[in-house]
Design an enzyme around this catalytic site. Structure first.
Site, PDB file in Angstrom:
ATOM      1  N   HIS A 190       0.820  -1.223   0.000  1.00 27.75           N
ATOM      2  CA  HIS A 190       0.000   0.000   0.000  1.00 27.75           C
ATOM      3  C   HIS A 190       0.845   1.262   0.000  1.00 27.75           C
ATOM      4  O   HIS A 190       0.392   2.319  -0.409  1.00 27.75           O
ATOM      5  CB  HIS A 190      -1.002  -0.037   1.154  1.00 27.75           C
ATOM      6  CG  HIS A 190      -2.107  -0.996   0.867  1.00 27.75           C
ATOM      7  ND1 HIS A 190      -2.076  -2.298   1.286  1.00 27.75           N
ATOM      8  CD2 HIS A 190      -3.216  -0.872   0.105  1.00 27.75           C
ATOM      9  CE1 HIS A 190      -3.139  -2.923   0.836  1.00 27.75           C
ATOM     10  NE2 HIS A 190      -3.851  -2.091   0.114  1.00 27.75           N
ATOM     11  N   ARG A 333     -15.394   1.020  -0.760  1.00 25.06           N
ATOM     12  CA  ARG A 333     -15.124  -0.281  -0.159  1.00 25.06           C
ATOM     13  C   ARG A 333     -15.171  -0.157   1.358  1.00 25.06           C
ATOM     14  O   ARG A 333     -14.601   0.789   1.912  1.00 25.06           O
ATOM     15  CB  ARG A 333     -13.742  -0.768  -0.600  1.00 25.06           C
ATOM     16  CG  ARG A 333     -13.428  -2.156  -0.066  1.00 25.06           C
ATOM     17  CD  ARG A 333     -12.134  -2.663  -0.610  1.00 25.06           C
ATOM     18  NE  ARG A 333     -10.994  -1.952  -0.037  1.00 25.06           N
ATOM     19  CZ  ARG A 333      -9.733  -2.186  -0.392  1.00 25.06           C
ATOM     20  NH1 ARG A 333      -9.464  -3.058  -1.340  1.00 25.06           N
ATOM     21  NH2 ARG A 333      -8.753  -1.532   0.177  1.00 25.06           N
ATOM     22  N   GLU A 432     -10.802 -11.438  -4.484  1.00 16.56           N
ATOM     23  CA  GLU A 432      -9.357 -11.295  -4.277  1.00 16.56           C
ATOM     24  C   GLU A 432      -8.785 -12.432  -3.437  1.00 16.56           C
ATOM     25  O   GLU A 432      -7.609 -12.434  -3.105  1.00 16.56           O
ATOM     26  CB  GLU A 432      -9.043  -9.931  -3.657  1.00 16.56           C
ATOM     27  CG  GLU A 432      -9.829  -9.595  -2.408  1.00 16.56           C
ATOM     28  CD  GLU A 432      -9.497  -8.217  -1.850  1.00 16.56           C
ATOM     29  OE1 GLU A 432      -8.510  -7.597  -2.261  1.00 16.56           O
ATOM     30  OE2 GLU A 432     -10.252  -7.752  -0.978  1.00 16.56           O
ATOM     31  N   ASP A 456      -4.311  -8.751  -4.130  1.00 15.00           N
ATOM     32  CA  ASP A 456      -4.439  -9.856  -3.186  1.00 15.00           C
ATOM     33  C   ASP A 456      -4.656 -11.181  -3.896  1.00 15.00           C
ATOM     34  O   ASP A 456      -4.174 -12.213  -3.431  1.00 15.00           O
ATOM     35  CB  ASP A 456      -5.570  -9.578  -2.191  1.00 15.00           C
ATOM     36  CG  ASP A 456      -5.112  -8.612  -1.113  1.00 15.00           C
ATOM     37  OD1 ASP A 456      -4.004  -8.833  -0.583  1.00 15.00           O
ATOM     38  OD2 ASP A 456      -5.819  -7.642  -0.831  1.00 15.00           O
ATOM     39  N   CYS A 503      -9.920  -3.785  -9.987  1.00 12.40           N
ATOM     40  CA  CYS A 503      -9.393  -2.600  -9.306  1.00 12.40           C
ATOM     41  C   CYS A 503      -7.995  -2.811  -8.723  1.00 12.40           C
ATOM     42  O   CYS A 503      -7.478  -1.939  -8.045  1.00 12.40           O
ATOM     43  CB  CYS A 503     -10.344  -2.132  -8.226  1.00 12.40           C
ATOM     44  SG  CYS A 503     -10.619  -3.369  -6.959  1.00 12.40           S
TER      45      CYS A 503
HETATM   46  C1  PEP Z   1      -6.446  -5.686  -4.405  1.00 13.59           C
HETATM   47  O1  PEP Z   1      -6.180  -6.502  -3.530  1.00 13.59           O
HETATM   48  O2  PEP Z   1      -6.208  -5.865  -5.620  1.00 13.59           O
HETATM   49  C2  PEP Z   1      -7.087  -4.408  -4.054  1.00 13.59           C
HETATM   50  C3  PEP Z   1      -7.507  -3.567  -4.959  1.00 13.59           C
HETATM   51  O3  PEP Z   1      -7.164  -4.107  -2.724  1.00 13.59           O
HETATM   52  P1  PEP Z   1      -5.940  -3.595  -1.829  1.00 13.59           P
HETATM   53  O4  PEP Z   1      -4.791  -3.313  -2.744  1.00 13.59           O
HETATM   54  O5  PEP Z   1      -6.396  -2.385  -1.115  1.00 13.59           O
HETATM   55  O6  PEP Z   1      -5.706  -4.753  -0.933  1.00 13.59           O
HETATM   56 MG    MG Z   2      -7.053  -6.264  -1.599  1.00 14.53          MG
END
Ligand code: PEP
Ligand code: MG
Length: 586
Positions: A190, A333, A432, A456, A503
């Site tokens: 992140h 989300r 995911e 994920d 996403c």
């Molecule tokens: C993902 O896991 O692809 C996602 C969009 O969520 P995050 O990156 O916030 O875990």
């Molecule tokens: Mg994710």
């Protein structure tokens, strides 16, 4: 000297290093002569005022960047700096014990911490981190040390750190942090996602960059190829200057596409929406011409603060994003805390294996008070725009039903209370977790839309920790297992007659756009900056050729082969794009 890592946010920066560390100031008890007590108290008071002005400056910067909703995060620290027990306690300690301000402050802070440690309540107990934080700031100011805070800088720098948390990244002074490089970190951490959304070029996973660089060293950082050059020679400097010029030109050209709708040359319409972390990111969504927000990661409102955000604060944040994006949709989300996104206030998230632990929807189903406050805020904010609610980390139908039941309870409560809210908000599930992908047909029957989270999905399918640089080489978005899952999820959504988006970071990588299009994807959600890049590709291809590419990919048995075919195709179709973005740069 050159160091190679993982380029997580593109762009070329040339500048001076600032080595960031959270080193603690060491204090010792120092006796003072009797006639110096007043001078010592004055020194303490000056350090206090300096700390307050620093925090107020950070707060001002922060609120202009992210909106008021985040700014008061720092208020509790400012209040603590004015706390009677702390201020008067330290003054008295100096006078009574005849010791220097540092030692007196440390003694008072120790007493604070003892009180906190004795408290039963986990939430209050955790506020001790605020005491430590505030204490450190005063000690830095007393000692004259320059505190390496990334939120308040005097000049342009490239930050070098062992590791940065998403919270550190969120606080960075965007006017002065021109890039960053870290020893640790993986492609879809992140921290990387934040860097892209803040448009800060960044390289992670460099291994030991902190031991090779000192503050002030001249550096070149290339976030596209993942290169950091320390003390570049003249020839290298000039080459990168030219590369930077071409990059900037390319970016300017891309801006011309912001108002053009995304459509292939044979008329297939595609939605390119944006991922955001705070309502403040909405400006970038609009600037880059995205089709609404496909993923609003709400957990960021829980970071960098000493309390939990309540329903009202969340309501205001969601309402403001919905109003700014209207009439386009905003997919919000629900909380995905855990993994690398840890709130200071939630100690039970500190687990040995956080990405497999009580994360996201699992956490919300256990801590329903926090979940319900968010759902109430969402249902109420739904009145002000085009809202869709997305549940993260769903592993199967049971979890989804549990989340939907709680949402229903929340709506009933709001109804009973006579509150204004929206009843028919579309609900979706993130795909995911591999188990969810495998039963995506069953999930699809119980939701209004799906969204594939490749970050994920890749992490869990290929069993690679997305934050761990040692296994970053195994991060293969084009692994046949991942390709098959994506294809399957898209096909079951189609059968169920519901929309499906993607996403994860894969959706924002232009290299993958034709293949995903060919697999049937029609809604991509990505960091705003990537929208024009992906659009440029969509505008130049046909659906027909994309399908041919996807069909070819599905016959291949290794990620390496798929990557070669994909890159070969992209190089032949888009030679300019692949010139500056090349990883082969020496
Ligand atoms: C993902 O896991 O692809 C996602 C969009 O969520 P995050 O990156 O916030 O875990
Ligand atoms: Mg994710």
């Amino acid at each position: 000297m050159k160091s190679h890592g993982i380029g997580i946010s593109p762009g070329i920066v040339i500048g001076k290093a600032l080595v960031f560390s959270r080193e603690k100031i060491k204090t010792e008890i120092r006796r003072i002569p009797e006639d110096q007590a007043d001078a010592e108290i004055l020194r303490f008071e000056q350090a206090l005022s300096k700390s307050i002005s620093q925090l107020e400056a950070v707060k001002r910067q922060f609120s202009s960047r992210t909106g008021e909703s985040h700014a008061y995060i720092l208020d509790s620290h400012i209040l603590m700096l004015k706390d009677k027990m702390l201020v008067d306690g330290t003054r008295e300690m100096i006078r009574k014990e005849m010791i220097a301000a540092e030692g007196a402050l440390e003694k008072v802070l120790d007493e604070f911490l003892r009180v906190f440690a004795a408290i039963e309540d986990d939430y209050l107990k955790e506020r001790r981190s605020d005491v430590v934080h505030v204490g450190d700031r005063i000690l830095h100011n007393l000692s004259g040390h320059v505190q390496t805070s990334l939120s308040l800088l005097q000049e342009d720098v490239i930050v070098i750190a062992h590791d940065l948390t998403p919270a550190d990244t969120m606080q960075m002074d965007r006017n002065h942090v021109k890039g960053f490089a870290t020893d640790l970190g993986g492609r879809t951490s992140h921290t990387g996602i934040m860097a892209r959304s803040l448009e800060i070029p960044a390289v992670v996973g460099l291994g030991n960059i902190t031991s090779c660089v000192q503050s002030g060293d001249p550096l070149i950082l290339d976030g596209g190829s993942g290169t950091v050059i320390i003390h570049p020679d003249n020839e290298t400097f000039n080459r990168y200057l030219e590369k930077q010029r071409r990059y900037v030109y390319f970016e300017k050209e891309l801006q011309k596409l912001t108002q053009v709708p995304a459509e292939t040359t044979d008329g297939c319409k595609v939605r390119l929406s944006a991922n955001i972390e705070t309502p403040g990111d909405v400006c970038s969504v609009l600037e880059h011409g995205a089709d609404g927000v496909g993923l609003y990661r709400t957990e960021f409102i829980f970071l960098n603060r000493s309390d939990l955000p309540g329903e009202e604060e969340q309501f205001q944040a969601y309402k403001s994003a919905l109003e700014m994006i209207y009439p386009e949709a905003v997919t919000i989300r629900t909380l995905d805390l855990g993994g690398d996104k840890l709130s200071m206030q939630i100690p039970y998230l500190r687990e040995p294996n956080p990405s497999m632990g009580l994360r996201a929807i699992r956490f919300c189903l256990v801590h329903q008070d926090i979940f319900k406050a968010q759902l109430r805020a969402l249902a109420r904010a739904g009145v002000y725009g085009n809202l869709r609610i997305l549940f993260p980390l769903i592993s199967g139908v049971m979890e989804l039903r549990a989340a939907k039941n709680i949402f229903r309870e929340v709506l009933d409560d709001l109804h009973r209370e006579g509150q204004e809210f929206r009843e028919d908000i579309p609900l979706g599930a993130m795909i995911e977790v591999p188990s969810a992908a495998i039963v995506a047909d069953m999930i699809a029957r119980e939701v209004d839309f799906l969204s594939i989270g490749t970050n994920d999905l890749i992490q869990y399918t290929l069993a690679i920790d997305r934050m761990n640089e040692h296994v970053a080489y195994l991060y293969e978005p084009l692994h046949p297992a991942v390709m098959r899952m994506i294809k399957y999820v898209i096909s079951v959504a189609k059968e169920a007659g519901i929309p499906v988006a993607m996403c994860g970071e894969v959706a924002g990588d232009p290299t993958y756009a034709p293949a995903l299009l060919g697999l049937g994807l029609r809604e991509f959600s990505m960091n705003s900056v990537s929208v024009p890049r992906v659009k440029r590709i969509i505008l130049s291809v046909t659906l027909e050729e994309s399908r041919r590419l996807a069909n070819r990919i599905l016959t291949l048995s290794t990620a390496r082969e798929i990557e070669e075919i994909t890159k070969e195709y992209m190089r032949s179709r888009f030679p300019d794009e692949y010139e500056w973005d090349s990883n082969s740069e020496s």
